[in-house]
Write an enzyme that holds these catalytic residues in place. Structure first.
Site, short mmCIF file in Angstrom:
data_model
loop_
_atom_site.label_atom_id
_atom_site.label_comp_id
_atom_site.label_asym_id
_atom_site.label_seq_id
_atom_site.Cartn_x
_atom_site.Cartn_y
_atom_site.Cartn_z
N CYS A 1 38.98 82.17 68.82
CA CYS A 1 40.04 83.13 68.52
C CYS A 1 40.25 84.15 69.64
CB CYS A 1 39.62 83.83 67.23
SG CYS A 1 40.75 85.02 66.63
N CYS B 1 34.29 88.65 68.20
CA CYS B 1 35.55 87.91 68.30
C CYS B 1 36.36 88.43 69.48
CB CYS B 1 36.32 88.10 66.99
SG CYS B 1 37.98 87.44 67.02
N CYS C 1 46.67 75.51 64.86
CA CYS C 1 45.98 76.75 64.49
C CYS C 1 46.85 77.90 65.00
CB CYS C 1 44.60 76.73 65.16
SG CYS C 1 43.70 78.25 64.94
N GLU D 1 48.23 83.14 71.44
CA GLU D 1 47.80 81.77 71.72
C GLU D 1 47.81 80.92 70.45
OE1 GLU D 1 44.13 83.19 73.47
OE2 GLU D 1 43.07 82.49 71.69
N CYS E 1 36.17 92.70 64.72
CA CYS E 1 34.86 92.05 64.62
C CYS E 1 34.27 91.97 66.04
CB CYS E 1 35.00 90.65 64.02
SG CYS E 1 35.74 90.65 62.39
N CYS F 1 44.37 92.45 66.96
CA CYS F 1 43.87 92.47 65.58
C CYS F 1 43.24 93.83 65.33
CB CYS F 1 42.81 91.37 65.39
SG CYS F 1 42.25 91.17 63.70
N1 SAH Z 1 41.22 87.27 60.83
C1 SAH Z 1 41.02 86.02 60.18
C2 SAH Z 1 41.58 84.81 60.91
C3 SAH Z 1 41.42 84.74 62.39
S1 SAH Z 1 39.84 84.37 63.06
C4 SAH Z 1 39.55 85.85 59.83
O1 SAH Z 1 38.74 86.69 60.20
O2 SAH Z 1 39.22 84.88 59.15
C5 SAH Z 1 39.54 82.74 62.55
C6 SAH Z 1 38.08 82.38 62.48
O3 SAH Z 1 37.51 82.36 63.81
C7 SAH Z 1 37.27 83.40 61.68
O4 SAH Z 1 36.38 82.78 60.79
C8 SAH Z 1 36.53 84.13 62.77
O5 SAH Z 1 35.40 84.77 62.28
C9 SAH Z 1 36.26 82.98 63.77
N2 SAH Z 1 35.80 83.42 65.08
C10 SAH Z 1 36.13 84.52 65.75
N3 SAH Z 1 35.42 84.63 66.89
C11 SAH Z 1 34.61 83.56 66.96
C12 SAH Z 1 33.61 83.10 67.86
N4 SAH Z 1 33.32 83.80 68.96
N5 SAH Z 1 32.96 81.95 67.59
C13 SAH Z 1 33.26 81.24 66.48
N6 SAH Z 1 34.18 81.61 65.56
C14 SAH Z 1 34.85 82.76 65.79
#
Ligand code: SAH
Length: 376
Positions: free
Chosen positions: A351, A138, A124, A99, A135, A131
């Site tokens: 994300c 996420c 974006c 996406e 996390c 991934c």
């Molecule tokens: N892997 C990289 C880039 C992709 S995620 C990273 O971790 O930075 C991009 C951003 O979206 C990151 O800061 C991530 O922590 C955030 N993100 C992921 N899930 C989210 C959520 N549920 N709410 C808000 N931000 C989120």
């Protein structure tokens, strides 16, 4: 015959390839201009090229590989008119999906002052299918890692919106995946989009977001294109960050902060720390104080982001008063902050969220080991 996606090639590689067909060097520059300046979506459009060359190009190369299969637009933005969020789910050549999000922010103008805020049109982009960082908050982190995207697949996400007559001002690597775990393809995509003979987006207009891969941050600091670096911090002590951003076990906060300082010293650029606020998990004033001492004295900015709910009930947005108190504590220590209002939550713009929605994954399958003691 295996065809090559043209956006996988640098200008030098395209010139070499075309030279091997007996074409003079200026022809590659013409093609490059068609792809990145005129934003052509077929070789047939390249009207100043001889017909036989257009045929050779179409036989050896292809120009588009992403097929949009779902497109959603944020509803709240349509009413205010000041911002728009659009999210597209693309199918790749091998059937896998990614996406991409497009964000439009209207500029603001004040009579007497002039432009207060410039208009921004940001893409974006995703860099991986799934991934491997995992996390727990996420949506992409809940999807298994499948593969890296190629340079062309990254570049094409930007071209897709540019071809729709959007004047792209920023590209952020904050979509699905970890860009620094797909280092070479990501860097090459930046170089291609930065090329002054093509798309020509200035290095300052790229922001790369990482979960904190220390060796790659140090490598990035030495590159000749110096992009903005955003680091997903989300916690200010190792015990909590080990749970929220599991790569912390390999590269703990001390080494991560050192790499960020090295990036600031080498590039002269300010680093952004992203800190998602989760109710009762990392949003106390005590944690704000820990965060202050971690980043104090650094040339940095802290972006506070209320979490976008993903179906995992353990991660909910902070109470507004707690978010405000957290921000105040940082500002009290002279740390510049932005408390972001979440954009596009209604279209699953977090994300990986549209993709998991599309795949109809059960939220109950999402596992999480965070203990959320209030006030910790
Ligand atoms: N892997 C990289 C880039 C992709 S995620 C990273 O971790 O930075 C991009 C951003 O979206 C990151 O800061 C991530 O922590 C955030 N993100 C992921 N899930 C989210 C959520 N549920 N709410 C808000 N931000 C989120």
């Amino acid at each position: 015959m295996v065809q090559t996606l043209i956006t996988n090639l640098s200008l030098a590689e395209l010139a070499n390839l075309m030279e091997s067909w007996g074409e003079p060097a200026f022809r590659a520059h013409q093609v490059w201009g068609w792809v990145y300046q005129s934003l052509a979506s077929s070789f047939e459009e390249m009207s100043n090229l001889p017909q036989r060359l257009r045929q050779s190009l179409a036989q050896e190369l292809y120009l588009t590989s992403l097929v949009p299969i779902q497109e959603v637009r944020s509803a709240n933005s349509q009413t205010t008119g000041t911002s728009t969020t659009k999210k597209v789910l693309f199918q790749l050549n091998d059937g896998k999906t990614i996406e991409t999000v497009f964000l439009y922010h209207k500029g603001t103008y004040h009579p007497g002052i002039g432009i207060v805020k410039k208009e921004r049109q940001t893409v974006c982009v995703s860099t991986q299918v799934g991934c491997s960082i995992s996390c727990p908050f996420c949506a992409t982190g809940q999807q298994p890692f499948e593969r890296n995207l190629t340079t062309g697949e990254i570049v094409e996400q930007v071209l897709y919106f540019a071809r729709k007559k959007h004047k792209i001002t920023n590209v952020v690597f904050m979509g699905m995946g970890e860009p620094l775990a797909n280092y070479d393809a990501t860097l090459k995509a930046i170089r291609i989009l930065n090329s002054s003979q093509g798309f020509h987006l200035g290095a300052r207009h790229f922001t790369l977001s990482t979960a904190g891969l220390v060796p790659q941050i140090n490598q990035l600091a030495k590159e000749d294109v110096q992009v903005g670096l955003a680091v997903s911090l989300h916690a200010a002590d190792n015990a909590l960050r080990d749970k929220l951003v599991p790569i912390n076990k390999r590269y703990p906060l001390e080494t991560l902060i050192e790499a960020c300082q090295n990036y600031i010293n080498s590039t002269g650029r300010r680093v952004t720390f992203e800190y998602i606020l989760f109710n009762g998990i990392n949003d106390s004033v005590k944690q704000a104080r820990k965060l202050s001492s971690l980043v104090t004295g650094m040339n940095c900015h802290v972006n506070l982001i209320p979490t976008n709910p993903t179906g995992n009930k353990r991660f909910s947005p902070p109470l507004p008063e707690n978010a405000a108190a957290f921000q105040m504590e940082l500002e009290h220590h002279y740390i510049t902050t932005t408390l972001r209002r979440s954009m596009g939550a209604d279209i699953h713009a977090g994300c990986g969220q549209l993709r998991s929605h599309y795949n109809c994954e059960e939220p109950s399958k999402i596992l999480c080991s965070i203990s959320s003691k209030p006030g910790e």
